[in-house]
Design a protein around this motif. Structure first.
Motif, PDB file in Angstrom:
ATOM      1  N   HIS A 190      25.013  12.266 -37.077  1.00 26.04           N
ATOM      2  CA  HIS A 190      25.319  11.485 -38.280  1.00 26.04           C
ATOM      3  C   HIS A 190      26.769  11.006 -38.258  1.00 26.04           C
ATOM      4  CE1 HIS A 190      26.847  11.085 -42.437  1.00 26.04           C
ATOM      5  NE2 HIS A 190      25.692  10.499 -42.657  1.00 26.04           N
ATOM      6  N   ASP A 191      27.690  11.905 -37.934  1.00 19.28           N
ATOM      7  CA  ASP A 191      29.107  11.536 -37.904  1.00 19.28           C
ATOM      8  C   ASP A 191      29.368  10.457 -36.858  1.00 19.28           C
ATOM      9  OD1 ASP A 191      29.549  13.384 -39.863  1.00 19.28           O
ATOM     10  OD2 ASP A 191      30.425  14.903 -38.546  1.00 19.28           O
ATOM     11  N   ASN A 192      28.719  10.579 -35.709  1.00 22.11           N
ATOM     12  CA  ASN A 192      28.895   9.584 -34.658  1.00 22.11           C
ATOM     13  C   ASN A 192      28.375   8.220 -35.099  1.00 22.11           C
ATOM     14  OD1 ASN A 192      29.234   8.741 -31.682  1.00 22.11           O
ATOM     15  ND2 ASN A 192      27.067   8.348 -32.042  1.00 22.11           N
ATOM     16  N   MET A 193      27.215   8.195 -35.762  1.00 24.11           N
ATOM     17  CA  MET A 193      26.653   6.930 -36.235  1.00 24.11           C
ATOM     18  C   MET A 193      27.558   6.289 -37.278  1.00 24.11           C
ATOM     19  SD  MET A 193      24.222   4.757 -35.839  1.00 24.11           S
ATOM     20  CE  MET A 193      22.984   5.680 -34.923  1.00 24.11           C
ATOM     21  N   GLU A 194      28.144   7.099 -38.143  1.00 22.34           N
ATOM     22  CA  GLU A 194      29.066   6.568 -39.145  1.00 22.34           C
ATOM     23  C   GLU A 194      30.304   5.971 -38.484  1.00 22.34           C
ATOM     24  OE1 GLU A 194      28.714   6.407 -42.673  1.00 22.34           O
ATOM     25  OE2 GLU A 194      26.682   6.646 -41.892  1.00 22.34           O
ATOM     26  N   ARG A 195      30.801   6.619 -37.444  1.00 17.41           N
ATOM     27  CA  ARG A 195      31.958   6.091 -36.717  1.00 17.41           C
ATOM     28  C   ARG A 195      31.621   4.761 -36.055  1.00 17.41           C
ATOM     29  NH1 ARG A 195      33.670  10.083 -32.398  1.00 17.41           N
ATOM     30  NH2 ARG A 195      35.354   8.571 -32.089  1.00 17.41           N
ATOM     31  N   LEU A 196      30.429   4.667 -35.476  1.00 17.62           N
ATOM     32  CA  LEU A 196      30.009   3.415 -34.836  1.00 17.62           C
ATOM     33  C   LEU A 196      29.868   2.294 -35.858  1.00 17.62           C
ATOM     34  CD1 LEU A 196      27.337   4.743 -32.304  1.00 17.62           C
ATOM     35  CD2 LEU A 196      29.482   3.607 -31.715  1.00 17.62           C
ATOM     36  N   ARG A 197      29.276   2.605 -37.001  1.00 17.96           N
ATOM     37  CA  ARG A 197      29.108   1.586 -38.040  1.00 17.96           C
ATOM     38  C   ARG A 197      30.459   1.112 -38.563  1.00 17.96           C
ATOM     39  NH1 ARG A 197      24.329   5.019 -40.962  1.00 17.96           N
ATOM     40  NH2 ARG A 197      22.551   4.154 -39.795  1.00 17.96           N
ATOM     41  N   GLU A 198      31.373   2.060 -38.733  1.00 23.29           N
ATOM     42  CA  GLU A 198      32.700   1.695 -39.229  1.00 23.29           C
ATOM     43  C   GLU A 198      33.439   0.839 -38.206  1.00 23.29           C
ATOM     44  OE1 GLU A 198      36.918   1.807 -39.759  1.00 23.29           O
ATOM     45  OE2 GLU A 198      35.882   2.897 -38.159  1.00 23.29           O
ATOM     46  N   LEU A 199      33.339   1.207 -36.925  1.00 24.07           N
ATOM     47  CA  LEU A 199      33.990   0.428 -35.876  1.00 24.07           C
ATOM     48  C   LEU A 199      33.384  -0.966 -35.790  1.00 24.07           C
ATOM     49  CD1 LEU A 199      35.890   0.111 -33.477  1.00 24.07           C
ATOM     50  CD2 LEU A 199      34.162   1.238 -32.039  1.00 24.07           C
ATOM     51  N   PHE A 209      24.902  -8.617 -31.889  1.00 25.30           N
ATOM     52  CA  PHE A 209      24.912  -7.339 -31.185  1.00 25.30           C
ATOM     53  C   PHE A 209      25.200  -6.198 -32.159  1.00 25.30           C
ATOM     54  CE2 PHE A 209      27.214  -3.959 -28.950  1.00 25.30           C
ATOM     55  CZ  PHE A 209      26.297  -3.647 -27.956  1.00 25.30           C
ATOM     56  N   ARG A 210      24.414  -5.128 -32.063  1.00 25.91           N
ATOM     57  CA  ARG A 210      24.608  -3.957 -32.913  1.00 25.91           C
ATOM     58  C   ARG A 210      25.226  -2.827 -32.100  1.00 25.91           C
ATOM     59  NH1 ARG A 210      19.623  -1.840 -35.470  1.00 25.91           N
ATOM     60  NH2 ARG A 210      18.577  -2.596 -33.600  1.00 25.91           N
ATOM     61  N   LEU A 211      26.390  -2.421 -32.513  1.00 28.40           N
ATOM     62  CA  LEU A 211      27.065  -1.321 -31.829  1.00 28.40           C
ATOM     63  C   LEU A 211      26.455   0.021 -32.224  1.00 28.40           C
ATOM     64  CD1 LEU A 211      29.442  -0.659 -29.930  1.00 28.40           C
ATOM     65  CD2 LEU A 211      30.883  -0.439 -31.966  1.00 28.40           C
ATOM     66  N   ALA A 212      26.072   0.138 -33.496  1.00 28.21           N
ATOM     67  CA  ALA A 212      25.546   1.404 -34.012  1.00 28.21           C
ATOM     68  C   ALA A 212      24.039   1.484 -33.789  1.00 28.21           C
ATOM     69  CB  ALA A 212      25.866   1.536 -35.502  1.00 28.21           C
ATOM     70  N   ILE A 213      23.646   2.126 -32.697  1.00 30.08           N
ATOM     71  CA  ILE A 213      22.234   2.347 -32.406  1.00 30.08           C
ATOM     72  C   ILE A 213      22.040   3.800 -31.996  1.00 30.08           C
ATOM     73  CG2 ILE A 213      21.830  -0.037 -31.675  1.00 30.08           C
ATOM     74  CD1 ILE A 213      21.837   1.002 -28.781  1.00 30.08           C
ATOM     75  N   ASN A 214      20.795   4.235 -32.018  1.00 32.39           N
ATOM     76  CA  ASN A 214      20.484   5.611 -31.648  1.00 32.39           C
ATOM     77  C   ASN A 214      20.891   5.899 -30.204  1.00 32.39           C
ATOM     78  OD1 ASN A 214      19.356   6.132 -34.161  1.00 32.39           O
ATOM     79  ND2 ASN A 214      17.311   5.475 -33.519  1.00 32.39           N
ATOM     80  N   ASN A 215      21.346   7.125 -29.985  1.00 32.93           N
ATOM     81  CA  ASN A 215      21.711   7.644 -28.661  1.00 32.93           C
ATOM     82  C   ASN A 215      23.007   7.064 -28.105  1.00 32.93           C
ATOM     83  OD1 ASN A 215      19.306   9.210 -28.561  1.00 32.93           O
ATOM     84  ND2 ASN A 215      18.165   7.418 -27.842  1.00 32.93           N
ATOM     85  N   ARG A 216      23.655   6.191 -28.838  1.00 33.55           N
ATOM     86  CA  ARG A 216      24.965   5.706 -28.390  1.00 33.55           C
ATOM     87  C   ARG A 216      26.047   6.570 -29.026  1.00 33.55           C
ATOM     88  NH1 ARG A 216      25.422  -0.313 -28.723  1.00 33.55           N
ATOM     89  NH2 ARG A 216      24.563  -0.107 -26.621  1.00 33.55           N
ATOM     90  N   GLN A 217      26.988   6.999 -28.226  1.00 36.60           N
ATOM     91  CA  GLN A 217      28.065   7.853 -28.713  1.00 36.60           C
ATOM     92  C   GLN A 217      29.408   7.175 -28.486  1.00 36.60           C
ATOM     93  OE1 GLN A 217      27.789  11.710 -26.888  1.00 36.60           O
ATOM     94  NE2 GLN A 217      25.632  11.959 -27.405  1.00 36.60           N
ATOM     95  N   LEU A 218      30.209   7.152 -29.525  1.00 35.95           N
ATOM     96  CA  LEU A 218      31.555   6.604 -29.407  1.00 35.95           C
ATOM     97  C   LEU A 218      32.468   7.677 -28.828  1.00 35.95           C
ATOM     98  CD1 LEU A 218      33.626   4.375 -29.927  1.00 35.95           C
ATOM     99  CD2 LEU A 218      33.907   5.281 -32.247  1.00 35.95           C
ATOM    100  N   LEU A 219      33.067   7.376 -27.693  1.00 34.90           N
ATOM    101  CA  LEU A 219      33.931   8.346 -27.022  1.00 34.90           C
ATOM    102  C   LEU A 219      35.390   8.181 -27.432  1.00 34.90           C
ATOM    103  CD1 LEU A 219      32.343   8.237 -23.448  1.00 34.90           C
ATOM    104  CD2 LEU A 219      31.788   9.747 -25.365  1.00 34.90           C
ATOM    105  N   LYS A 220      35.882   6.939 -27.376  1.00 35.70           N
ATOM    106  CA  LYS A 220      37.271   6.714 -27.781  1.00 35.70           C
ATOM    107  C   LYS A 220      37.553   5.224 -27.872  1.00 35.70           C
ATOM    108  CE  LYS A 220      39.152   6.923 -23.062  1.00 35.70           C
ATOM    109  NZ  LYS A 220      40.145   7.559 -22.173  1.00 35.70           N
ATOM    110  N   GLU A 221      38.594   4.881 -28.599  1.00 33.70           N
ATOM    111  CA  GLU A 221      39.148   3.530 -28.606  1.00 33.70           C
ATOM    112  C   GLU A 221      40.627   3.674 -28.299  1.00 33.70           C
ATOM    113  OE1 GLU A 221      39.493   1.745 -32.657  1.00 33.70           O
ATOM    114  OE2 GLU A 221      38.147   3.359 -33.277  1.00 33.70           O
ATOM    115  N   SER A 222      41.073   3.005 -27.249  1.00 34.17           N
ATOM    116  CA  SER A 222      42.440   3.224 -26.780  1.00 34.17           C
ATOM    117  C   SER A 222      42.958   1.977 -26.069  1.00 34.17           C
ATOM    118  CB  SER A 222      42.476   4.420 -25.826  1.00 34.17           C
ATOM    119  OG  SER A 222      41.601   4.208 -24.730  1.00 34.17           O
ATOM    120  N   PRO A 223      44.295   1.848 -25.933  1.00 34.43           N
ATOM    121  CA  PRO A 223      44.871   0.721 -25.190  1.00 34.43           C
ATOM    122  C   PRO A 223      44.288   0.638 -23.791  1.00 34.43           C
ATOM    123  CG  PRO A 223      46.587   1.894 -26.370  1.00 34.43           C
ATOM    124  CD  PRO A 223      45.340   2.717 -26.511  1.00 34.43           C
ATOM    125  N   ALA A 224      43.961  -0.569 -23.360  1.00 31.37           N
ATOM    126  CA  ALA A 224      43.258  -0.740 -22.088  1.00 31.37           C
ATOM    127  C   ALA A 224      44.081  -0.291 -20.897  1.00 31.37           C
ATOM    128  CB  ALA A 224      42.844  -2.204 -21.925  1.00 31.37           C
TER     129      ALA A 224
END
Length: 314
Positions: A190-199, A209-224
């Motif tokens: 649930h927390d991961n899905m909320e993070r994806l939706r917020e991002l 394109f939908r970023l927030a989908i099942n089984n996708r996990q946000l690992l990090k957002e950082s300078p390239a």
């Protein structure tokens, strides 16, 4: 063990009953009187969970009382009772999922002094609340959830391996660990899905394109280029180095210092930071062509030669 466990269990039931009698029921009565809902969504779900916890724990309490009467003065076994109701802990998942948002909603109501806030403040002054606010009582289920594994572990340690109750106690420990792991996984998903939706709301250029989908996990957002040794050694290079957008879009150069990677377990988005929200979170614009829209299905790798701004793991 029974005489250590039962007082803790009884106090928990007492606290749950206090929440229902001094807060949940008066709030429901106020809603019926004014014919208007005054409890926010997440707080209402937490209240529903607590009412359910109270109902089930009162049932378990009755079973423990009956066992004490039948085996007085020495209660020889309670593992079978607890094993019969271990599934109840799955109901803690909705409570954990909505708990933090419920606290924010409650604090906001008290701060604004709306109908809910005024009623809660009034009820908190009752001597039965023992000078503790509602927020303290709402924490009780979480605290209890942390204590149960330790209690059951101690029960197992104190059970004779040759005793008739040992196998059931082992089963209780294993089943409880399984159920609590499942609850933790539900909370994490649930927390991961909320993070994806917020991002997703902070990225411009995603199209359909939908970023927030099942089984996708946000690992990090950082300078390239934060791990680039060359750029660390020559900071001035970061200001002058640029990359070109995909030729399929309006060509534009983007400063490397503003490029970010938004890394998930299955894709990596390359985006340019263009600003920030009022809360200070970065706002991005996708550097190149957005991914093809998908519908909770495996993403296909782009075969076109130009950089799409999305990278897929092999």
């Amino acid at each position: 063990f029974f005489f250590l466990f039962y007082p803790l269990f009884f106090r928990y039931v007492r606290d749950l009953r206090l929440i229902e009698e001094y807060f949940i029921n008066p709030i429901k009565q106020a809603e019926e009187k004014h014919r208007k809902h005054i409890v926010p969504e997440n707080l209402n779900k937490v209240f529903n969970s607590i009412s359910y916890f109270l109902f089930i724990h009162e049932v378990i309490s009755n079973c423990l009382n009956e066992r004490q009467e039948n085996q007085f003065p020495l209660v020889r076994s309670i593992s079978d009772i607890l094993l019969s109701y271990v599934w109840v802990f799955r109901a803690y998942a909705p409570y954990l999922i909505h708990y933090e948002d419920a606290l924010r909603e409650l604090d906001e109501s008290i701060r604004k002094k709306d109908k809910l806030g005024r009623l809660v403040r009034k009820q908190q002054k009752s001597p039965s609340c023992r000078n503790m606010p509602l927020t303290t009582y709402l924490l009780k289920p979480f605290q209890r959830l942390l204590k149960y594994p330790l209690l059951i572990t101690n029960l197992l340690k104190g059970t004779d391996k040759d005793g008739f109750d040992y196998d059931k106690t082992v089963s209780l420990k294993l089943k409880l660990d399984e159920v609590l792991a499942d609850v933790e996984e539900q909370k994490r998903e649930h927390d991961n899905m909320e993070r994806l939706r917020e991002l997703e709301t902070r990225i411009h250029g995603l199209g359909q394109f939908r970023l927030a989908i099942n089984n996708r996990q946000l690992l990090k957002e950082s300078p390239a280029c934060q791990t680039s040794f060359t750029l660390k050694k020559q900071p001035s290079l970061r200001k002058s180095l640029t990359v070109m957008s995909s030729p399929t879009l309006n060509q534009k150069r983007h400063s490397v210092r503003n490029l970010y990677t938004l890394e998930c377990n299955d894709i990596v988005l390359l985006a340019e930071r263009t600003g920030a929200t009022k809360d200070g979170h970065p706002v991005y614009k996708l550097v190149s062509r957005p991914p093809s829209p998908i519908d909770d299905e495996p993403v296909m790798v782009h075969t076109r030669p130009e950089d799409s701004g999305v990278y897929y793991e092999d």
